[in-house]
Design a protein around this motif. Structure first.
Motif, PDB file in Angstrom:
ATOM      1  N   MET A   1      -1.444   3.832  -9.343  1.00  0.00           N
ATOM      2  CA  MET A   1      -1.820   2.535  -9.905  1.00  0.00           C
ATOM      3  C   MET A   1      -3.203   2.088  -9.437  1.00  0.00           C
ATOM      4  SD  MET A   1       0.636   1.835 -11.916  1.00  0.00           S
ATOM      5  CE  MET A   1       0.483   0.087 -12.299  1.00  0.00           C
ATOM      6  N   ALA A   2      -3.963   3.008  -8.845  1.00  0.00           N
ATOM      7  CA  ALA A   2      -5.326   2.692  -8.427  1.00  0.00           C
ATOM      8  C   ALA A   2      -6.195   2.518  -9.687  1.00  0.00           C
ATOM      9  CB  ALA A   2      -5.864   3.827  -7.554  1.00  0.00           C
ATOM     10  N   ASP A   3      -7.169   1.632  -9.668  1.00  0.00           N
ATOM     11  CA  ASP A   3      -7.675   0.935  -8.497  1.00  0.00           C
ATOM     12  C   ASP A   3      -7.049  -0.450  -8.310  1.00  0.00           C
ATOM     13  OD1 ASP A   3      -9.495   2.860  -7.607  1.00  0.00           O
ATOM     14  OD2 ASP A   3     -10.970   2.230  -9.086  1.00  0.00           O
ATOM     15  N   TYR A   4      -6.052  -0.777  -9.080  1.00  0.00           N
ATOM     16  CA  TYR A   4      -5.455  -2.110  -8.986  1.00  0.00           C
ATOM     17  C   TYR A   4      -4.541  -2.225  -7.779  1.00  0.00           C
ATOM     18  CZ  TYR A   4      -2.755  -6.251 -10.086  1.00  0.00           C
ATOM     19  OH  TYR A   4      -2.131  -7.479 -10.008  1.00  0.00           O
ATOM     20  N   ILE A   5      -3.627  -1.265  -7.625  1.00  0.00           N
ATOM     21  CA  ILE A   5      -2.759  -1.235  -6.451  1.00  0.00           C
ATOM     22  C   ILE A   5      -3.030   0.070  -5.714  1.00  0.00           C
ATOM     23  CG2 ILE A   5      -0.391  -1.205  -5.586  1.00  0.00           C
ATOM     24  CD1 ILE A   5       0.450  -2.746  -8.067  1.00  0.00           C
ATOM     25  N   LYS A   6      -3.445  -0.029  -4.455  1.00  0.00           N
ATOM     26  CA  LYS A   6      -3.811   1.154  -3.689  1.00  0.00           C
ATOM     27  C   LYS A   6      -2.724   1.509  -2.683  1.00  0.00           C
ATOM     28  CE  LYS A   6      -8.804   0.290  -4.032  1.00  0.00           C
ATOM     29  NZ  LYS A   6      -8.754  -0.969  -4.794  1.00  0.00           N
ATOM     30  N   ASP A   7      -2.807   2.719  -2.182  1.00  0.00           N
ATOM     31  CA  ASP A   7      -1.861   3.195  -1.173  1.00  0.00           C
ATOM     32  C   ASP A   7      -1.882   2.265   0.041  1.00  0.00           C
ATOM     33  OD1 ASP A   7      -0.063   5.037   0.051  1.00  0.00           O
ATOM     34  OD2 ASP A   7      -1.721   5.906   1.169  1.00  0.00           O
ATOM     35  N   GLY A   8      -0.715   1.789   0.425  1.00  0.00           N
ATOM     36  CA  GLY A   8      -0.616   0.916   1.582  1.00  0.00           C
ATOM     37  C   GLY A   8      -0.702  -0.566   1.283  1.00  0.00           C
ATOM     38  N   ASP A   9      -1.019  -0.940   0.044  1.00  0.00           N
ATOM     39  CA  ASP A   9      -1.080  -2.358  -0.309  1.00  0.00           C
ATOM     40  C   ASP A   9       0.294  -3.015  -0.168  1.00  0.00           C
ATOM     41  OD1 ASP A   9      -3.746  -2.259  -0.903  1.00  0.00           O
ATOM     42  OD2 ASP A   9      -3.530  -2.550  -3.059  1.00  0.00           O
ATOM     43  N   LEU A  10       0.282  -4.277   0.176  1.00  0.00           N
ATOM     44  CA  LEU A  10       1.497  -5.080   0.129  1.00  0.00           C
ATOM     45  C   LEU A  10       1.581  -5.727  -1.244  1.00  0.00           C
ATOM     46  CD1 LEU A  10       1.482  -6.783   3.642  1.00  0.00           C
ATOM     47  CD2 LEU A  10       2.779  -4.780   2.896  1.00  0.00           C
ATOM     48  N   VAL A  11       2.757  -5.696  -1.834  1.00  0.00           N
ATOM     49  CA  VAL A  11       2.936  -6.154  -3.212  1.00  0.00           C
ATOM     50  C   VAL A  11       4.044  -7.197  -3.265  1.00  0.00           C
ATOM     51  CG1 VAL A  11       3.560  -5.448  -5.552  1.00  0.00           C
ATOM     52  CG2 VAL A  11       2.160  -3.939  -4.128  1.00  0.00           C
ATOM     53  N   GLY A  12       3.748  -8.337  -3.854  1.00  0.00           N
ATOM     54  CA  GLY A  12       4.753  -9.375  -4.041  1.00  0.00           C
ATOM     55  C   GLY A  12       5.466  -9.185  -5.357  1.00  0.00           C
ATOM     56  N   ILE A  13       6.797  -9.155  -5.320  1.00  0.00           N
ATOM     57  CA  ILE A  13       7.570  -9.020  -6.550  1.00  0.00           C
ATOM     58  C   ILE A  13       8.518 -10.209  -6.674  1.00  0.00           C
ATOM     59  CG2 ILE A  13       7.426  -6.500  -6.627  1.00  0.00           C
ATOM     60  CD1 ILE A  13      10.274  -6.406  -5.533  1.00  0.00           C
ATOM     61  N   ASN A  14       8.761 -10.597  -7.913  1.00  0.00           N
ATOM     62  CA  ASN A  14       9.686 -11.681  -8.214  1.00  0.00           C
ATOM     63  C   ASN A  14      10.998 -11.071  -8.673  1.00  0.00           C
ATOM     64  OD1 ASN A  14      11.111 -13.900  -9.129  1.00  0.00           O
ATOM     65  ND2 ASN A  14       9.362 -14.815 -10.208  1.00  0.00           N
ATOM     66  N   LEU A  15      12.025 -11.156  -7.836  1.00  0.00           N
ATOM     67  CA  LEU A  15      13.313 -10.542  -8.144  1.00  0.00           C
ATOM     68  C   LEU A  15      14.007 -11.223  -9.317  1.00  0.00           C
ATOM     69  CD1 LEU A  15      14.710 -10.152  -4.506  1.00  0.00           C
ATOM     70  CD2 LEU A  15      13.404  -8.483  -5.835  1.00  0.00           C
ATOM     71  N   ALA A  16      13.595 -12.445  -9.644  1.00  0.00           N
ATOM     72  CA  ALA A  16      14.231 -13.183 -10.732  1.00  0.00           C
ATOM     73  C   ALA A  16      13.656 -12.799 -12.092  1.00  0.00           C
ATOM     74  CB  ALA A  16      14.086 -14.684 -10.510  1.00  0.00           C
ATOM     75  N   GLN A  17      12.534 -12.074 -12.097  1.00  0.00           N
ATOM     76  CA  GLN A  17      11.903 -11.701 -13.357  1.00  0.00           C
ATOM     77  C   GLN A  17      12.133 -10.216 -13.621  1.00  0.00           C
ATOM     78  OE1 GLN A  17       7.803 -13.006 -13.283  1.00  0.00           O
ATOM     79  NE2 GLN A  17       8.379 -15.136 -13.584  1.00  0.00           N
TER      80      GLN A  17
END
Length: 222
Positions: A143-159
């Motif tokens: 998913m580079a260059d938007y999400i790189k190895d080691g990035d922390l990602v916020g997800i919404n479990l309700a969506q």
């Protein structure tokens, strides 16, 4: 619209339609259909973005890549006791989602590896709560260059309802991954990587029984 972003990016880069087409290996006519709006999606968009020097996620969606929100404390891991009540502290959970071909995982949402503070205004703006938001870790570069190895990602479990073109944390046949999802007319789903080196994966009726959407990605930090 995609066609407008393509025109803007190409003109800013001072490139012709033929130059873009040659760079990605298609005909000028095929590329032109994107700029006229006759075609509104293409697996070549990440390559086009790279050639034109723009953000691939912006080119595809019109949205800017989310980095640290200005309302979030940058020095989050060293926030003092004096400020703890001013923020909502979100768990960083022990769950690695692959930005690659997929990785066998077990979910450990009950195992906490830390917390990051977010302002109440940020949470309200993103329509998440401390119960529906989790922070996971990305692995790999699909998913580079938007999400790189080691990035922390916020997800919404309700969506978990799929919005075409959005990025989700998903589970498929024992593998956890972060992918952009597109809906096909026949009901199948395309799990798309922003890095052109990684082929799309198709979720069909046959393998869909082993597919689950964990939540929509809406924030990242790296």
């Amino acid at each position: 619209m995609l066609k407008d972003r393509l025109k803007l990016a190409r003109k800013n880069a001072k490139k012709s339609q033929q130059a873009v087409a040659d760079a990605i290996g298609v005909t000028q006519s095929a590329y032109s259909q994107l700029e006229t709006g006759r075609v509104d999606s293409s697996s070549f968009l990440p390559a086009i973005a790279k050639f034109l020097g723009v953000d691939a996620y912006w080119l595809q969606t019109g949205k800017e890549s989310e980095k640290f929100d200005p309302f979030i404390t940058v020095d989050s891991v060293v926030a003092t006791e004096d400020y703890k009540d001013e923020f909502i502290w979100i768990d960083v959970v022990e769950a690695v989602f692959s930005c690659g071909v997929g990785e066998s995982i077990e979910f450990h949402f009950d195992t906490i590896n830390g917390k990051i503070p977010f302002s109440p205004s940020f949470m309200k703006d993103k329509n998440v709560t401390d119960k529906t938001m989790k922070i996971i870790k990305a692995k790999g570069d699909s998913m580079a260059d938007y999400i790189k190895d080691g990035d922390l990602v916020g997800i919404n479990l309700a969506q978990t309802e799929i919005i075409d073109g959005e990025i989700y944390a998903v589970y498929l046949a024992g593998e956890g991954m972060l992918k952009q999802i597109f809906k096909e007319a026949d009901g199948s789903l395309v799990l798309h990587s922003l890095n052109e080196k990684f082929p799309d994966r198709i979720v069909s009726e046959e393998n869909g029984r082993n597919f689950k959407v964990i939540g929509r990605q809406f924030w990242r930090a790296g």
